[in-house]
Structures are given as C-alpha cells and as structure tokens.
Design a protein around this motif. Structure first.
Motif, PDB file in Angstrom:
ATOM      1  N   ARG A 107       1.259  -1.660  -0.351  1.00 36.63           N
ATOM      2  CA  ARG A 107      -0.142  -0.276  -0.177  1.00 36.63           C
ATOM      3  C   ARG A 107       0.933   0.895  -0.154  1.00 36.63           C
ATOM      4  O   ARG A 107       0.388   2.193  -0.844  1.00 36.63           O
ATOM      5  CB  ARG A 107      -0.821   0.501   1.284  1.00 36.63           C
ATOM      6  N   ASP A 108       2.009   1.155   0.917  1.00 37.58           N
ATOM      7  CA  ASP A 108       2.254   2.497   0.794  1.00 37.58           C
ATOM      8  C   ASP A 108       3.631   2.810  -0.357  1.00 37.58           C
ATOM      9  O   ASP A 108       3.321   4.149  -1.106  1.00 37.58           O
ATOM     10  CB  ASP A 108       3.943   1.912   2.160  1.00 37.58           C
ATOM     11  N   GLY A 109       3.356   1.687  -1.504  1.00 35.93           N
ATOM     12  CA  GLY A 109       4.069   1.658  -2.345  1.00 35.93           C
ATOM     13  C   GLY A 109       3.315   2.278  -3.298  1.00 35.93           C
ATOM     14  O   GLY A 109       3.917   3.128  -3.624  1.00 35.93           O
ATOM     15  N   LEU A 110       1.951   1.932  -3.620  1.00 37.35           N
ATOM     16  CA  LEU A 110       1.472   2.949  -4.597  1.00 37.35           C
ATOM     17  C   LEU A 110       0.616   4.047  -3.841  1.00 37.35           C
ATOM     18  O   LEU A 110       0.901   4.824  -4.824  1.00 37.35           O
ATOM     19  CB  LEU A 110       0.107   2.112  -4.247  1.00 37.35           C
ATOM     20  N   LEU A 111       0.879   4.085  -2.801  1.00 36.68           N
ATOM     21  CA  LEU A 111       1.107   5.798  -2.522  1.00 36.68           C
ATOM     22  C   LEU A 111       2.200   6.737  -2.873  1.00 36.68           C
ATOM     23  O   LEU A 111       2.055   7.790  -3.191  1.00 36.68           O
ATOM     24  CB  LEU A 111       0.616   6.191  -0.965  1.00 36.68           C
ATOM     25  N   SER A 112       3.337   5.858  -3.108  1.00 32.49           N
ATOM     26  CA  SER A 112       4.796   6.474  -3.311  1.00 32.49           C
ATOM     27  C   SER A 112       4.542   7.004  -4.947  1.00 32.49           C
ATOM     28  O   SER A 112       5.220   7.470  -5.442  1.00 32.49           O
ATOM     29  CB  SER A 112       6.013   5.777  -2.877  1.00 32.49           C
ATOM     30  N   PHE A 113       3.612   6.001  -5.389  1.00 29.91           N
ATOM     31  CA  PHE A 113       4.199   6.616  -7.137  1.00 29.91           C
ATOM     32  C   PHE A 113       2.500   7.352  -6.950  1.00 29.91           C
ATOM     33  O   PHE A 113       2.321   7.976  -8.855  1.00 29.91           O
ATOM     34  CB  PHE A 113       3.453   5.101  -7.971  1.00 29.91           C
ATOM     35  N   GLY A 114       2.192   8.067  -5.710  1.00 30.60           N
ATOM     36  CA  GLY A 114       0.864   9.043  -6.207  1.00 30.60           C
ATOM     37  C   GLY A 114      -0.158   7.972  -6.459  1.00 30.60           C
ATOM     38  O   GLY A 114      -1.173   9.132  -6.950  1.00 30.60           O
ATOM     39  N   LEU A 115      -0.464   6.745  -6.128  1.00 30.22           N
ATOM     40  CA  LEU A 115      -2.122   7.092  -6.213  1.00 30.22           C
ATOM     41  C   LEU A 115      -3.102   6.789  -5.111  1.00 30.22           C
ATOM     42  O   LEU A 115      -2.322   7.305  -4.289  1.00 30.22           O
ATOM     43  CB  LEU A 115      -1.998   5.107  -7.468  1.00 30.22           C
ATOM     44  N   SER A 116      -3.744   7.374  -5.803  1.00 28.16           N
ATOM     45  CA  SER A 116      -4.637   7.736  -4.801  1.00 28.16           C
ATOM     46  C   SER A 116      -4.461   8.926  -3.970  1.00 28.16           C
ATOM     47  O   SER A 116      -4.987   9.294  -2.874  1.00 28.16           O
ATOM     48  CB  SER A 116      -5.078   6.648  -3.258  1.00 28.16           C
ATOM     49  N   LYS A 117      -3.658   9.964  -4.915  1.00 31.45           N
ATOM     50  CA  LYS A 117      -3.164  11.639  -4.649  1.00 31.45           C
ATOM     51  C   LYS A 117      -3.524  11.943  -5.946  1.00 31.45           C
ATOM     52  O   LYS A 117      -3.331  11.379  -7.016  1.00 31.45           O
ATOM     53  CB  LYS A 117      -2.416  11.329  -4.156  1.00 31.45           C
ATOM     54  N   PRO A 118      -3.755  13.745  -5.384  1.00 30.56           N
ATOM     55  CA  PRO A 118      -3.793  14.235  -6.513  1.00 30.56           C
ATOM     56  C   PRO A 118      -2.318  14.446  -7.711  1.00 30.56           C
ATOM     57  O   PRO A 118      -1.185  13.934  -6.728  1.00 30.56           O
ATOM     58  CB  PRO A 118      -3.982  15.388  -6.844  1.00 30.56           C
ATOM     59  N   SER A 119      -2.738  14.622  -9.017  1.00 30.75           N
ATOM     60  CA  SER A 119      -1.618  14.499  -8.920  1.00 30.75           C
ATOM     61  C   SER A 119      -0.576  14.981  -9.560  1.00 30.75           C
ATOM     62  O   SER A 119       0.707  15.344  -9.974  1.00 30.75           O
ATOM     63  CB  SER A 119      -1.685  14.092 -10.953  1.00 30.75           C
TER      64      SER A 119
END
Length: 677
Positions: free
Chosen positions: A398-410
């Motif tokens: 999950r932290d890895g997905l977040l670090s790629f910017g998923l579930s966050k504004p680009s």
C-alpha cells in the motif's frame, strides 16, 4: 392762477416719477431675487469635466507556437428610440444598418416591433453582440444617418424637443475561442458575469477556471479632463490618464501543430474501433512539459450545445477507473525496491490457473508452467504478479502504491482532479485482495496518475508532475512560473527504474506491445485491458490502455499514455488492437514533426515496409507513411518450464477436496478475479 396751474403740474409730474421709481425699484427687486434664486438653485448643466473609461481585458491563452487559443474582445450594443425613427426613412435605415452590422434586414425589422406586432416607441436594442470593428463602423453610420435626417425630434412630456439617434454603447467583454474545438476540454469554457452595468467572462472549467485568479481583468483605466462645448475632453496638463491593467497571458507548453495532429489521429482511431472516447497525453519525461493532451470528445467553448454537456468533464483527471494490467509494472517495481525479488526470480505459474481458497481462482490468458519476474510482465501473468505481491506485506504494498501517487492528486494544472481509491490496509493484508490489486482491479486510478507514475520508469525513478502551462506573462513582458500543487515524486531508486525500463522494452519487443515498435527508437510500455464494473458486477465492456515511453539517441525522452473507453468493434477492445496502435501513431507524429529522430539505418528500414497511413489519412506523394506492424502469428505454446531455484518459487499446496454438488456459477464481482486480463 398760473402759479397754481404750475404747482399742480409739478405735483402730477412728481407723482408720476415716484410711481415710475417705485415700479423700477420693484422690477429691480424681482430681478435680483430671480438672480439669487438662480444662483442658489440646483442646475442641470453640462459638467466641465468628462471621463472616458478604458476597461481591462482578461488574459489570452497562447500555444507554444504562438497561436491564440482563447482571447477577449469588447462587446457593444446598438440602441435607437423607436419614436425618433422617421417612418418614411425606415426602409433606408434598415438597409444601411444591415450592411454595416451584417444583421439581416428581416431580423432587424422584427426587433422594431413588440410581441403583438406594434411599433415600439421607446428604446430598442438592435444588437448586444457587436465587436469593436462593427462598433466603429456603426458610429460612422450614426453620423451619416443624422445628415440624412433619418431621425426626427420628439417632444418629451416636459415639453422639450429632443433628437435621438443611433447610439453605440460598450457593455462588456466577450471571450472568443477562434480555433473552435481545438484543445477542448483542456481550455475549458466561461460564463458571463455581470455587475448590472458591465459583463465579463468567468472561467468554469479547464485552464480558464484553474488560472482564473491570474488571467482575470485586474484594473480598469480611464482618461479624465475638462471638456469643450462639443463634449470632447481637452488634452492638457490638467488631464489625468490611468493605464488599465489586463490579466496575465497564459503560455502553454503545447504546440498547436502537434496537438491538432494528435486530435485528428484520435478522431480517426475512435471511428475505426467504434470507441466511446480515446484520450492521450504526451509529455517530456524529464521536465513534465505536456506536448499534447487530447480527447476525441471535444466541443466548441463558444457554442456549447445540449449534447456537449457530457464532454465538459476533464476525463484526464476526473474519470477514475480500474486500470488493469498496466499496474503490474508498478507492483513489480515496489517488490524490486524492497529487494524481495529480482528480474530473474522465477515463479510457478501453474499453467495459467491458480486457486486461492475454496472459491477464488486467478487465471491467465496465456498458459505457462513457470515464468521469471520479467516474463510475468512481458506475458501479463495475473498468477505471477499475484505471487510477487505476496512477497510484500500489505503495508509495504500500500505504501508503495501511495509513493507512486495513486489515491493522491497528480498535480496536473487542470481545474479539478479526483484522487481515485486504493484498498485499505486491512483488506490488503488479505492475499486475495492484494492479488487482484496487484493487477489493477478493486482500485480506482486516473489517467493523470498513471501517466505521472510511468514517467518514473523513463526518468531514473522520478515521477514528474505533468505541466500544461509554461509561464504567465504580464503587460510588461515579465514571466512568472507557478509551482504545481503537487510536486515530483521519487517512488523508486535509479536501479529499480532502469530494471523496469528494460522490462517494458521487452513487452514491446516480444510481448503484448509489439505493435508499438518503431525502428530506430527505444520504445517500451505496458498494455492493460480491464472489464468495466456496473452495479457491482463486471460486464462485457472494457477500458483498454497503454502507458509507456519513446526515446531516441539524441536525448529526447517522452512518456505517452493512451486510454480507450469502450471500444465496441469485435476484438478491438484488446489494448493490443486499440491503445497500442494509437500509441504507435503518436510516435510517428513525433517523428514526422521532428520531436524524435530515429537512427538513419533504421529509418531507411522503416521506409522499406509497406506504406500504411495513419488511420483516417491518405498517403501523399511527399510523405512516406510509417507502417503499423502486423500482429504476430498466433501459435500454440506448449507449457514452458524454467529450472527455478527452490527458494525463489512460491508453491501453493493443494488439498484433496470432495466433489461439490453442481450449482449455478455466480456472476463475478468487482473484487473477484475470474476472466481478467
């Protein structure tokens, strides 16, 4: 006797003189009182000073090759007094006004009458949409109409006779989009905002909304001074002039010539594969500068119709969807970064079918007994990528997905951006949930998020924020650069980024992306074909996508994303048949316009292929069309077996199970992974 007569005459004369004197004094008194009354009373006389307003403009939006995509101009209205128009010269007036304004005579004649067909005696607005050129011409016409005595004096209720003519009045600012649907919906649109006297545009979507604060009109100017008897301002040392301050101009990174070629190409591709919509983005991998951001669903911001309403949303950042297999390289990148696998690590892929628990099954389109981590991406194995995700904890994944910017504004500079959704840590601690998230199901992402994430694989691990706007420019020529709302990300290191970079090149060399090949260029990317969920169940409709890169040896590096929504022609919903050819066509346009320079030998090899034009275009005598490579022949592959090291293979133990009673198979839900690509 004579003396008495004389005295009486004198008395009579004196009396007359006295009366005359009294009358004279009285008259003088009345005169003085009148003068005093005039001095002390309020008088409606022309002012000695006059002021001319110079209202400011909204800033323009300008392409990288200096074309004005959105600009403003002043609007005027034309007004006459119905009672002042001489009936005998009405026809002459209508003909002349029509010639000068371009409005048909029949339309003008209707505006002179009310709903009941009676002649209007009061004020009549003939037009509210005159531009500056028309206003200047009509002001000249107004003077000629007075000379021709088209208008006559009318007596007001006060008894004063007044001559009304043709008045041209500035009423507001209008927004123009001279190239119609080009770069919509990125540009956005405006609405009219009035203070009761003057109307200005207000941004509602896209760049018009995002940069409203900076491009909106700043401060009106004026010229103030004494006036002459004709009402004209006298220019002298006592006159005051204040310069207007216009809104700043918006300069884009997008060249119009390239953008328009891309738009025409996606229009043709949409028709070829019968898709609901195709969106595509091209940006520099190192800087994030956007060269093109196009949709096949466009509209003219100046004339929005009812059928255009669905097109107003910016699907680049406002359309969350399940990504499918394009998420697999991100999953592998997270695992490589945590050093739980290497590109050579081999996994048992169970001939394309792996059961989890009693009811859950993960399947592959191609059947392999085992695959390396590299080939799991090349052949898009759901079974393999699931096992890679199991090497990670739920938190690490999950932290890895977040670090790629998923579930966050680009951070892309558009008016609105949705963030999508990834599963909670509680769910991702479950093997099944982590598995189907590893290949892009059970989560929502946007085009902008994946586009940004994939730039890391072509930029040594740095995911750059896409930037549509290059700079803002004020009236003095000063440039201002705004920082993006979300900065660049560094989700993986340089080593991991280069490993994924090479794997994506393998996908194009021998995997699902072979149609993206272009001789003399470095091409890599990943396909994704994902079912669309409706009412909690998957249906036979698909999102097809391809995200990747195109580089040459001159140092030009571009990240390109393609999303196809609901391609309906038979088998065209596969990404290899829709998104990949669209990507390849975009690469060809980059080459045609000099953004990419293939190696000379390979370029000659490209010319030897059969000429196949871009979809929707005809090959010209001066242009050698780059071919779209045919799909590889389908072969039946026997199960391939690698000799893995025992410690690098995850085995799922099988347990003897009683034969279940036959029962209807339930429809797959969003969280299930049957029949996925």
């Amino acid at each position: 006797m004579d003396q008495q007569i004389k005295n009486r005459a004198i008395q009579q004369r004196t009396g007359k003189i006295s009366v005359l004197f009294i009358l004279l004094v009285a008259a003088m008194g009345v005169f003085l009182l009148s003068v005093l009354s005039t001095i002390t009373s309020k008088r409606h006389i022309p002012r000695q000073n006059a002021i001319v307003h110079d209202r400011s403009f909204r800033g323009a939006i300008i392409s990288a090759d200096d074309y004005r995509l959105s600009t403003s101009h002043k609007t005027y209205k034309a007004v006459i007094r119905g009672a002042s128009l001489d009936p005998d010269k009405k026809t002459l007036f209508l003909k002349l006004f029509s010639i000068y304004s371009g409005i048909p005579e029949a339309t003008l004649a209707k505006r002179l009458k009310d709903k009941r067909g009676r002649e209007i005696k009061g004020n009549i607005v003939l037009s509210r949409t005159l531009n500056a050129k028309q206003a200047m011409q009509l002001k000249s016409l107004a003077y000629k109409l007075r000379q021709l005595k088209v208008f006559r004096s009318i007596k007001l209720s006060s008894g004063i006779e007044v001559l009304y003519g043709l008045d041209i009045v500035e009423i507001g600012e209008s927004r123009q989009f001279p190239l119609h649907d080009v770069l919509s919906p990125v540009l956005g649109y405006v609405r009219k905002k009035s203070d009761g006297h003057y109307t200005r545009p207000s941004g509602q979507k896209g760049l018009e909304r995002k940069y409203e604060k900076y491009i909106t009109s700043k401060k009106d100017g004026y010229f103030k001074g004494k006036r002459d008897v004709g009402g004209n301002i006298i220019h002298d040392k006592n006159s005051i002039e204040k310069q207007r301050v216009d809104g700043m101009d918006l300069h884009l990174n997008i060249p119009l010539a390239f953008q328009r070629r891309i738009e025409k190409m996606v229009d043709a591709m949409k028709q070829r594969i019968d898709a609901d919509e195709i969106i595509i983005g091209v940006m520099e991998s190192k800087t994030g500068k956007v060269l093109a951001l196009a949709s096949s669903e466009r509209y003219d911001p100046s004339h929005i119709r009812q059928k255009d309403i669905p097109k107003l949303d910016l699907k680049f950042a406002e359309y969350p969807y399940e990504a499918g297999s394009v998420l697999k390289p991100i999953t592998l990148a997270i695992a490589l970064e945590h050093k739980v696998v290497t590109p050579q690590t081999v996994f048992n892929t169970y001939n394309g079918k792996m059961k989890i628990g009693k009811r859950r099954t993960i399947t592959d389109d191609e059947k392999f007994a085992s695959l390396s981590a590299t080939d799991i991406i090349v052949h898009s194995s759901n079974v393999g990528i699931s096992q890679i995700s199991w090497r990670l904890s739920g938190k690490e994944f999950r932290d890895g997905l977040l670090s790629f910017g998923l579930s966050k504004p680009s951070g892309i500079d558009l008016s609105r951006e949705l963030t999508g959704r990834i599963k909670s840590l509680h769910l991702l601690n479950n093997q099944m949930h982590r598995a189907n998230s590893s290949y892009g199901y059970g989560m929502l992402v946007t085009f902008a998020q994946l586009w940004k994430a994939y730039s890391a694989f072509n930029n040594d691990g740095i995911a750059v924020t896409p930037r549509i706007v290059d700079y803002l420019e004020d009236a003095k020529g000063r440039h201002f650069i705004l920082s993006p709302s979300q900065g660049d990300l560094h989700p993986i290191g340089k080593r991991t980024a280069r490993q994924i970079h090479e794997i994506l090149k393998e996908v194009v060399a021998r995997g699902t992306g072979v149609k993206a090949q272009y001789p003399g260029l470095e091409i890599g990317g990943k396909t994704g074909t994902a079912h669309i969920a409706k009412h909690g169940h998957y249906v036979h409709e698909y999102h097809s996508s391809f995200y990747g890169f195109a580089n040459d040896k001159k140092g030009h590096r571009y990240t390109i994303g393609v999303l196809v929504i609901r391609a309906k022609k038979w088998h065209k919903y596969f990404a290899s048949q829709s998104a990949v050819p669209t990507f390849r066509n975009a690469v060809r346009i980059l080459v045609d316009q000099g953004y990419l320079i293939p190696e000379p030998v390979a370029q000659e090899e490209e010319r030897t292929h059969k000429e196949i034009p871009l979809y929707g275009e005809k090959p010209s005598d001066t242009e050698v069309a780059a071919p779209i490579l045919p799909p590889p022949p389908k072969e039946k592959h026997p199960p391939k077996v690698y000799k893995p090291k025992p410690q690098k293979v995850i085995q799922v133990p099988s347990r003897p199970k009683p034969k279940p009673k036959p029962r209807p198979r339930p429809r797959p839900t969003v969280d299930e992974a049957a029949d996925l690509f």
